[in-house]
Design a protein around this motif. Structure first.
Motif, mmCIF file in Angstrom:
data_model
loop_
_atom_site.group_PDB
_atom_site.id
_atom_site.type_symbol
_atom_site.label_atom_id
_atom_site.label_comp_id
_atom_site.label_asym_id
_atom_site.label_seq_id
_atom_site.Cartn_x
_atom_site.Cartn_y
_atom_site.Cartn_z
ATOM 1 N N ALA A 37 0.916 -1.363 0.074
ATOM 2 C CA ALA A 37 -0.058 -0.177 -0.030
ATOM 3 C C ALA A 37 0.710 1.241 0.097
ATOM 4 C CB ALA A 37 -0.997 0.026 1.243
ATOM 5 N N ILE A 38 2.183 1.232 0.894
ATOM 6 C CA ILE A 38 2.704 2.395 0.700
ATOM 7 C C ILE A 38 3.212 2.694 -0.345
ATOM 8 C CG2 ILE A 38 5.078 3.258 1.840
ATOM 9 C CD1 ILE A 38 3.991 1.678 4.671
ATOM 10 N N LYS A 49 4.237 6.703 -4.656
ATOM 11 C CA LYS A 49 4.198 7.089 -6.011
ATOM 12 C C LYS A 49 2.927 7.945 -6.519
ATOM 13 C CE LYS A 49 6.681 2.772 -6.884
ATOM 14 N NZ LYS A 49 6.697 1.426 -7.727
ATOM 15 N N ARG A 50 1.974 7.694 -6.011
ATOM 16 C CA ARG A 50 0.955 8.543 -6.629
ATOM 17 C C ARG A 50 0.572 9.674 -5.871
ATOM 18 N NH1 ARG A 50 0.977 3.616 -7.825
ATOM 19 N NH2 ARG A 50 0.267 2.886 -10.070
ATOM 20 N N LYS A 51 1.281 9.863 -4.319
ATOM 21 C CA LYS A 51 1.103 11.291 -3.628
ATOM 22 C C LYS A 51 -0.290 11.178 -2.944
ATOM 23 C CE LYS A 51 4.515 14.216 -5.662
ATOM 24 N NZ LYS A 51 5.030 15.585 -6.250
ATOM 25 N N ILE A 52 -0.779 9.905 -2.533
ATOM 26 C CA ILE A 52 -2.014 9.859 -1.850
ATOM 27 C C ILE A 52 -1.603 9.634 -0.473
ATOM 28 C CG2 ILE A 52 -3.983 8.316 -1.571
ATOM 29 C CD1 ILE A 52 -3.377 7.268 -4.338
ATOM 30 N N PRO A 70 -8.446 9.493 -2.376
ATOM 31 C CA PRO A 70 -9.131 10.703 -2.255
ATOM 32 C C PRO A 70 -10.651 10.627 -2.686
ATOM 33 C CG PRO A 70 -6.992 11.036 -3.300
ATOM 34 C CD PRO A 70 -7.398 9.464 -3.387
ATOM 35 N N ASN A 71 -11.542 11.391 -1.990
ATOM 36 C CA ASN A 71 -12.809 11.517 -2.141
ATOM 37 C C ASN A 71 -13.674 10.661 -1.872
ATOM 38 O OD1 ASN A 71 -12.238 14.478 -3.044
ATOM 39 N ND2 ASN A 71 -11.852 13.855 -5.185
ATOM 40 N N THR A 72 -13.190 9.419 -1.053
ATOM 41 C CA THR A 72 -13.915 8.506 -0.810
ATOM 42 C C THR A 72 -14.459 8.616 0.702
ATOM 43 O OG1 THR A 72 -12.017 7.250 -0.202
ATOM 44 C CG2 THR A 72 -12.826 6.722 -2.089
ATOM 45 N N ILE A 108 3.135 7.324 8.034
ATOM 46 C CA ILE A 108 2.262 8.251 7.356
ATOM 47 C C ILE A 108 3.042 8.624 5.939
ATOM 48 C CG2 ILE A 108 1.960 10.968 7.400
ATOM 49 C CD1 ILE A 108 4.022 9.371 10.403
ATOM 50 N N VAL A 109 1.960 8.688 4.830
ATOM 51 C CA VAL A 109 2.576 9.039 3.639
ATOM 52 C C VAL A 109 1.981 10.424 3.245
ATOM 53 C CG1 VAL A 109 2.223 8.313 1.066
ATOM 54 C CG2 VAL A 109 2.265 6.407 2.778
ATOM 55 N N SER A 110 2.884 11.430 2.892
ATOM 56 C CA SER A 110 2.453 12.752 2.402
ATOM 57 C C SER A 110 1.813 12.860 1.083
ATOM 58 C CB SER A 110 3.814 13.605 2.559
ATOM 59 O OG SER A 110 3.707 14.854 2.055
ATOM 60 N N GLU A 111 0.642 13.495 1.215
ATOM 61 C CA GLU A 111 0.151 13.683 0.154
ATOM 62 C C GLU A 111 0.771 14.782 -0.894
ATOM 63 O OE1 GLU A 111 -4.138 14.836 0.352
ATOM 64 O OE2 GLU A 111 -3.691 16.232 1.876
ATOM 65 N N GLU A 112 1.653 15.961 -0.366
ATOM 66 C CA GLU A 112 2.353 16.820 -1.099
ATOM 67 C C GLU A 112 3.521 16.191 -1.677
ATOM 68 O OE1 GLU A 112 1.288 17.212 2.266
ATOM 69 O OE2 GLU A 112 -0.287 18.632 1.773
ATOM 70 N N THR A 113 4.521 15.435 -0.918
ATOM 71 C CA THR A 113 5.660 14.733 -1.453
ATOM 72 C C THR A 113 5.659 13.342 -1.873
ATOM 73 O OG1 THR A 113 6.584 14.477 0.872
ATOM 74 C CG2 THR A 113 6.802 16.601 -0.166
#
Length: 296
Positions: free
Chosen positions: A135-136, A141-144, A181-183, A236-241
């Motif tokens: 999942a990570i 890779k998709r910044k989710i 996103p948006n789920t 934590i996975v950053s959605e910015e980077t």
């Protein structure tokens, strides 16, 4: 020598015997070991209920114990007698009130294996870590953005109650779908407990620490916040980077490579034989009592 009785713990004369005996006598050494074991068990109980509503009950019990000891010291005999009755009959009342939890704890005790580590548990933990990795890698890779908290010894019931119950197996695909996103479930944290996804969209406490760099947002502050009040490991996975960070033991470890976060997760989440063998019977029993009433 007779076994240690709970009533002796509140008996001033019991403690006075320590000073009258020879410090090198076997009785004194046995008494010291007795007391240390009791304190260790009390400590383990506190750690297990920390973060749950049961801690409020323990605070109330602590108040009665403190009143009992103070009243004995200053000579308030009537109050001391009253507190003795409350403590004595309170134990019986607790068993009656929490009868379902006690029953679940005993059932958990009967199913548990205390004297050997289970290789199947290690395999399940490794399988869970590989699901995290899948999942990570996808989300990074998709910044989710993602926030995944793995509960360990400290209970997280207070925060689990804020989320949406799932009680699902941990798979990479499910974690990815939760954080798309948006789920409905993407906002908030996923909490993993006992190898299951307990809840999604849970709210974690935000840290007020000034040591967190301002470049990190709410997810990172929430991850640090839960590490301040528990021994949980949070991903934590950053959605910015798309960067991957971990928090544990009140520490933020940012910008980790795949090799680095896998190494930390395996060190923290996969128990070895020695660690597993140190689990005692009381911990299994309390674990069943405090966690047996969770959602099915």
């Amino acid at each position: 020598m007779t076994a240690f009785q709970i009533s002796q713990f509140f008996d001033v004369s019991y403690w006075q015997k320590f000073t009258s005996n020879d410090l090198l006598s076997s009785n004194f050494i046995i008494n010291i070991i007795d007391v240390l074991v009791v304190w260790y068990l009390v400590y383990k109980l506190i750690m297990l209920v920390k973060g749950t509503k049961a801690v409020q009950l323990l605070k109330g019990v602590a108040v009665f114990i403190i009143i009992r000891m103070i009243s004995e010291i200053i000579g308030l005999h009537t109050l001391s007698w009253l507190m003795n009755q409350v403590i004595m009959y309170g134990v019986i009342a607790a068993v009656v009130i929490f009868q379902p939890e006690v029953r679940r704890g005993l059932e958990h005790l009967g199913r548990s294996s205390f004297f050997k580590a289970s290789k199947s548990e290690q395999q399940e933990d490794e399988k869970m870590i590989l699901a995290f990795d899948k999942a990570i890698q996808y989300m990074s890779k998709r910044k989710i953005g993602a926030l995944i908290t793995v509960a360990r010894n400290t209970g997280l019931e207070e925060y689990i109650e804020t989320g949406i119950s799932l009680d699902a197996d941990v798979t990479g695909e499910l974690l990815i779908n939760i954080f798309i996103p948006n789920t409905p479930l993407h906002d908030g944290a996923v909490i993993i407990e006992e190898g299951k996804i307990a809840v999604a969209s849970a709210y974690l406490p935000l840290s007020e620490s000034n040591l967190i760099p301002k470049e990190f947002g709410t997810r990172h502050r929430a991850a640090v916040g839960i590490s301040e009040v528990s021994d949980a490991v949070t991903i934590i996975v950053s959605e910015e980077t798309g960067d991957v960070s971990l928090t544990l033991n009140n520490e933020l470890i940012p910008r980790l490579t795949q090799e680095e976060y896998l190494k930390i997760l395996r060190e923290e989440l996969v128990p070895d034989e020695e660690k597993k063998s140190r689990k005692n019977i009381l911990q299994h029993f309390i674990d069943g009592v405090t966690k047996g009433g969770k959602k099915k």
